[in-house]
Design an enzyme around this catalytic site. Structure first.
Site, short mmCIF file in Angstrom:
data_model
loop_
_atom_site.label_atom_id
_atom_site.label_comp_id
_atom_site.label_asym_id
_atom_site.label_seq_id
_atom_site.Cartn_x
_atom_site.Cartn_y
_atom_site.Cartn_z
N GLU A 1 -26.81 7.82 -8.74
CA GLU A 1 -26.59 7.69 -7.30
C GLU A 1 -27.58 6.68 -6.71
OE1 GLU A 1 -26.61 11.70 -5.75
OE2 GLU A 1 -24.61 12.07 -6.57
N ASN A 2 -27.37 6.38 -5.43
CA ASN A 2 -28.20 5.39 -4.74
C ASN A 2 -28.33 5.79 -3.28
OD1 ASN A 2 -28.58 2.57 -3.27
ND2 ASN A 2 -29.13 2.30 -5.40
N TYR B 1 -25.18 5.01 -0.47
CA TYR B 1 -24.32 5.91 -1.25
C TYR B 1 -23.21 5.22 -2.07
CZ TYR B 1 -26.37 9.93 1.28
OH TYR B 1 -27.23 10.87 1.80
N CYS C 1 -20.19 6.85 -11.10
CA CYS C 1 -19.87 8.11 -11.78
C CYS C 1 -20.27 8.06 -13.25
CB CYS C 1 -18.37 8.38 -11.72
SG CYS C 1 -17.71 8.69 -10.08
N GLU D 1 -18.44 8.81 -15.77
CA GLU D 1 -17.37 8.30 -16.63
C GLU D 1 -17.38 6.78 -16.70
OE1 GLU D 1 -17.22 10.55 -14.27
OE2 GLU D 1 -15.84 12.18 -14.75
N1 THU Z 1 -19.11 12.25 -10.07
C1 THU Z 1 -19.05 11.88 -11.37
O1 THU Z 1 -19.99 11.32 -11.92
N2 THU Z 1 -17.91 12.11 -12.04
C2 THU Z 1 -16.84 12.78 -11.53
O2 THU Z 1 -15.86 12.99 -12.24
C3 THU Z 1 -16.85 13.24 -10.15
C4 THU Z 1 -18.03 12.85 -9.34
C5 THU Z 1 -20.39 12.05 -9.35
C6 THU Z 1 -20.38 11.04 -8.26
C7 THU Z 1 -21.52 11.53 -7.40
O3 THU Z 1 -22.74 11.06 -7.94
C8 THU Z 1 -21.48 13.04 -7.56
O4 THU Z 1 -20.76 13.28 -8.75
C9 THU Z 1 -20.81 13.78 -6.42
O5 THU Z 1 -19.57 13.26 -6.14
#
Ligand code: THU
Length: 120
Positions: free
Chosen positions: A31-32, A35, A40, A42
């Site tokens: 994260e940052n 935002y 993510c 994945e």
């Molecule tokens: N996030 C993921 O890394 N993968 C997902 O499949 C859903 C959401 C992260 C994005 C953000 O850092 C946090 O989870 C909340 O949304």
């Protein structure tokens, strides 16, 4: 998941992408404070895999802190389908709860590179 940088959501996610030849590439959400600059788990794993020389994948494994197993978000589905339209996905919670999907079921009628080559 343990290495995730998620001070804003407190929602840590880990991902492991298995290539066609069995190599495993891992990622986590980063994260940052601005935002939308966060990424993510994945897509983090996908970037690591492509940078490591892999472009074909059979399996994505996700681990999150959700109560129920989480599927990849829409943006990650689109990023993954570029390389692995037949990807299998397994998701776990920290309690061990498990769910499985195919990427094709999660993203029907995807936009693919073929659309760009046939547009003229
Ligand atoms: N996030 C993921 O890394 N993968 C997902 O499949 C859903 C959401 C992260 C994005 C953000 O850092 C946090 O989870 C909340 O949304």
């Amino acid at each position: 998941m343990e290495r995730a940088y998620a001070p804003y959501s407190q929602f840590r996610v880990g991902a492991a992408l298995v290539s066609a030849d069995g190599a495993v590439f891992t990622g986590c959400n980063v994260e940052n404070s601005a935002y939308p600059a966060g990424i993510c788990a994945e897509r983090s794993a996908l970037a690591a895999a492509v940078a490591g020389g892999a472009r074909e994948f059979s399996l994505l494994v996700i681990a999150s802190e959700a109560d129920d197993p989480t599927p990849p978000c829409g943006m990650c589905r689109q990023a993954l389908v570029e390389f692995a339209p037949r990807l299998a996905i397994v998701s776990y919670t920290k309690h061990g709860t498990e769910a499985e999907w195919s990427l094709a079921a999660l993203l029907p009628h995807p936009f693919t590179p073929a659309a760009l080559t046939h547009h003229q």
